[in-house]
Motif scaffolding. Structure first.
Motif: not given
Length: 381
Positions: A372-381, A206-220
């Protein structure tokens, strides 16, 4: 399923450890009703402080297992813990003359109960597998004492509460499986700062919020987020995953916005599944550079534009699904990908001349307002 195959592949990495356990079983003629070790080791357990600690832990655990339909733990009696069903013993890492409890496998037993604080006394555990039971409650903080734990599989139980941050303190952990539980709230960004984890399964919670912005820091090499309610956009920082990630499953995670071009930087990727989200826009052309890609799934989104021939000629592609979107053109080989032996599904799009497409009325509404993808204001919290 991609994630299941990757789990099998990952377990090959610890084949040597399993081989040791199986050799011990074979040597001592182990069966469900027989001891894991000979009588000499069992008799000496009383003089071994580590096995005494294990005895305390396992007796405490047995007391809080309130349903055992197959009586699997019925022989958890007495100090000879290496004779207990589901308990594996071996030499201590720092002293091969000392026998310790190194593994617990209680998978698929329908046991009901919870994990007691005394579980932290099992400081020599390398493997803890308790999937497909009815264990509930929150994870005890004493799990942090299991500094040698290599694999933790808690999947398909009834654990609750926020993300169990105690698992972040396990320095040896390579394989983390929390799927099919009732964990809730955000997934902490610290999970992806961990440089030891190779497989992360947090799907079906039941996880919520957003995918963390440091997702790519993992070495999985394998990450499965599927069937949670994260929302937000996939962060461009996913590009940092390039040197490790092979399977990324984001099915039904409420993703929005466009897929970032950085997805195409993940040159080791074999499986990418972003189906059942609210993604829009075009397929990033950079994906045409993923030479190892085998399975690609965009189904049940709101993506549009053309399907590039560069994707359809990927050398290892075996399964490509883009059904239930608004794609309007298939370039080159994409128009007849099945001729290449690829499992291909392009139903319910806006492809002229193709069967089982959306109505012109529905398609016109979408195609008259290109994204237009540039129009999206993405939240990278």
């Amino acid at each position: 399923m991609g994630s299941q195959r990757s789990k099998t592949s990952f377990l090959l990495l610890v084949l040597s450890l399993f081989s040791l356990l199986h050799k011990l079983e074979t040597k001592h003629n182990t069966h469900h009703s027989h001891p894991h070790h000979n009588h000499k080791n069992s008799q000496s357990s009383a003089a071994n402080p580590k096995l005494n600690q294990a005895y305390i832990a396992l007796q405490a655990w047995k007391k809080v297992i309130y349903s055992d339909p197959t009586n699997y733990t019925s022989n958890w009696v007495g100090p000879s813990v290496c004779r207990y069903r589901g308990i594996y013993c071996g030499p201590a890492i720092d002293d091969n003359t000392t026998t310790v409890v190194s593994g617990i496998d209680l998978n698929h037993l329908d046991l009901a109960g919870f994990l007691p604080d005394e579980i932290g006394l099992l400081a020599d555990l390398a493997l803890l597998h308790i999937n497909s039971n009815r264990f509930c409650g929150v994870l005890p903080l004493t799990l942090s004492n299991l500094t040698l734990l290599y694999e933790l599989d808690l999947s398909n139980n009834r654990f609750v509460g926020p993300f169990p941050s105690v698992v972040l303190s396990l320095p040896s952990l390579k394989y983390l499986d929390l799927r099919y539980n009732e964990f809730e709230g955000p997934v902490p960004s610290e999970l992806f700062n961990n440089k030891s984890l190779d497989a992360i399964f947090v799907n079906n919670n039941r996880f919520t919020s957003v995918i963390p912005s440091n997702l790519g820091m993992s070495t999985a090499s394998v990450v499965v987020f599927a069937n949670n309610k994260f929302g937000g956009c996939l962060p461009p920082s996913i590009a940092n995953f390039a040197n490790s990630i092979e399977e990324l499953l984001l099915i039904n995670t409420s993703l929005t916005g466009c897929l970032p071009e950085e997805v195409g930087y993940l040159y080791k990727l074999r499986v990418l599944d972003v189906s059942y989200n609210q993604l829009v826009g075009r397929i990033p052309y950079s994906i045409a550079g993923l030479a190892h890609l085998e399975q690609l799934n965009f189904a049940h989104n709101m993506m549009s534009g053309e399907v590039s021939d560069g994707i359809c000629v990927l050398p290892n592609l075996t399964n490509f699904t883009l059904s239930y979107n608004f794609f309007c053109e298939e370039q080159g080989l994409c128009g007849n990908l099945t001729s290449k032996g690829v499992v291909f599904d392009d139903r319910r799009n806006c492809l002229p001349g193709k069967k089982l497409q959306r109505s012109k009325k529905v398609c016109d509404v979408i195609l008259e307002h290109p994204v237009e993808c540039e129009e999206f204001n993405c939240d990278y919290s």
